[in-house]
Write an enzyme that holds these catalytic residues in place. Sequence first.
Site, mmCIF file in Angstrom:
data_model
loop_
_atom_site.group_PDB
_atom_site.id
_atom_site.type_symbol
_atom_site.label_atom_id
_atom_site.label_comp_id
_atom_site.label_asym_id
_atom_site.label_seq_id
_atom_site.Cartn_x
_atom_site.Cartn_y
_atom_site.Cartn_z
ATOM 1 N N LYS A 196 -0.465 41.203 68.122
ATOM 2 C CA LYS A 196 -0.084 41.534 66.746
ATOM 3 C C LYS A 196 -1.227 41.139 65.826
ATOM 4 C CE LYS A 196 3.284 40.666 63.114
ATOM 5 N NZ LYS A 196 4.636 40.175 62.792
ATOM 6 N N LYS A 218 -1.984 35.614 56.929
ATOM 7 C CA LYS A 218 -1.450 35.254 58.245
ATOM 8 C C LYS A 218 -2.545 35.204 59.310
ATOM 9 C CE LYS A 218 3.296 36.745 57.278
ATOM 10 N NZ LYS A 218 4.522 37.371 57.837
ATOM 11 N N GLU A 234 -4.046 37.618 75.133
ATOM 12 C CA GLU A 234 -2.710 37.338 74.585
ATOM 13 C C GLU A 234 -1.612 37.977 75.443
ATOM 14 O OE1 GLU A 234 -1.542 35.543 72.213
ATOM 15 O OE2 GLU A 234 -3.170 35.104 70.841
ATOM 16 N N LYS A 249 0.677 45.936 67.971
ATOM 17 C CA LYS A 249 1.106 46.233 66.612
ATOM 18 C C LYS A 249 -0.027 45.972 65.633
ATOM 19 C CE LYS A 249 4.402 44.536 63.255
ATOM 20 N NZ LYS A 249 5.348 43.500 62.932
ATOM 21 N N SER A 275 5.374 49.808 58.984
ATOM 22 C CA SER A 275 5.803 50.294 57.667
ATOM 23 C C SER A 275 4.698 51.017 56.897
ATOM 24 C CB SER A 275 6.345 49.126 56.845
ATOM 25 O OG SER A 275 5.372 48.109 56.710
ATOM 26 N N TYR A 314 9.985 53.846 62.177
ATOM 27 C CA TYR A 314 10.946 54.215 61.128
ATOM 28 C C TYR A 314 11.222 55.711 61.154
ATOM 29 C CZ TYR A 314 9.571 49.538 59.901
ATOM 30 O OH TYR A 314 9.307 48.191 59.977
#
Length: 325
Positions: A196, A218, A234, A249, A275, A314
């Site tokens: 991510k 982040k 990872e 992602k 998104s 979505y």
Amino acid sequence: MHLSRRNRILRLSPAIRAMVAETILKPSDFIAPLFIIEGSGIKEEIPSMQGYYRRSIDLTVQEVKELWAMGIKSVLLFIKCKDELKDNKGTEALNPNGLMQRSIRAIKDACPDMVVMTDVALDPFSTYGHDGIVDGDEIVNDPTVEVLAKMSVSHAQAGADIVAPSDMMDGRILAIREALEQNGLTKTGIMAYSAKYASCFYGPFRDALDSAPGFGDKKTYQMDYANRREALKEVLMDVEEGADIVMVKPAMAYLDIIREVRDNVDVPVSAYHVSGEYAMIKAAANMGWLDENKAIIESLTSIKRAGADLIATYFAKDAVKLING
Ligand code: PBG
């Protein structure tokens, strides 16, 4: 000209193109993310995600039934926590009667066969909007992992089929697996957000949940988008620690990572079409600059072609309508 090969032969008609198509989208490829809020009878549009909504539990249940009827097999739950319940310890995340836990129970009651996945991270519950516990200006790893493990147990006890840690703390997959085992929750899967990236494409999601980081960014836990080898590290560690499904992602700016991961693990690979990727297509379509339906199918097909076995998007519902179309 006398050519030995004429590649256009296999592109001559819709029929022959359908016969030789290598990548075919199907309803069970999709994971439908859902945003849930308190109240009843509520369906509110997210301004930066036109055509996407936050719903109260009752209307979420209706939506889940509709998704199931269309052939979608999985939903991924996110809740919008009330401000007064947020703190720096994830207290509300562990509430057996919290919005997430009630949502899981309501969905499993109404539609028991739907595979219910739940987001595991502290950001919706954090006064700081960070995925972990904050100490000074640091997001502290090990205390956060303890809470994430308890949170996963709580979701599993409420009936979640798969917990999906999206936090990027070190060692959380092993801790979650151990906590599930210790509590006899041997049928709960883990979908790890393994690769991510710290991405600007999460912006609209943070509007949806009011979860933007209050300070800093982040980048001390999510990955640097400059890195490819690190993604593999990872992912392999998460598989080793017990992940049933690994995730990359975002999706479209990371197709190379999806392929790299698909070629190197033997578990299913999911990709999250996030998104901001949704918002870009919507915005361009609204301006009349893109054909929305074509953009949806081309984007999702490219993600699957890159190697994703599952796609959180979505556009899940739109895509199924188009496929069946
Ligand atoms: C939070 C979380 C995020 C998303 C899924 N889980 C946002 C973030 O990490 O800031 C992003 C999803 C999207 O943008 O569609 N742990």
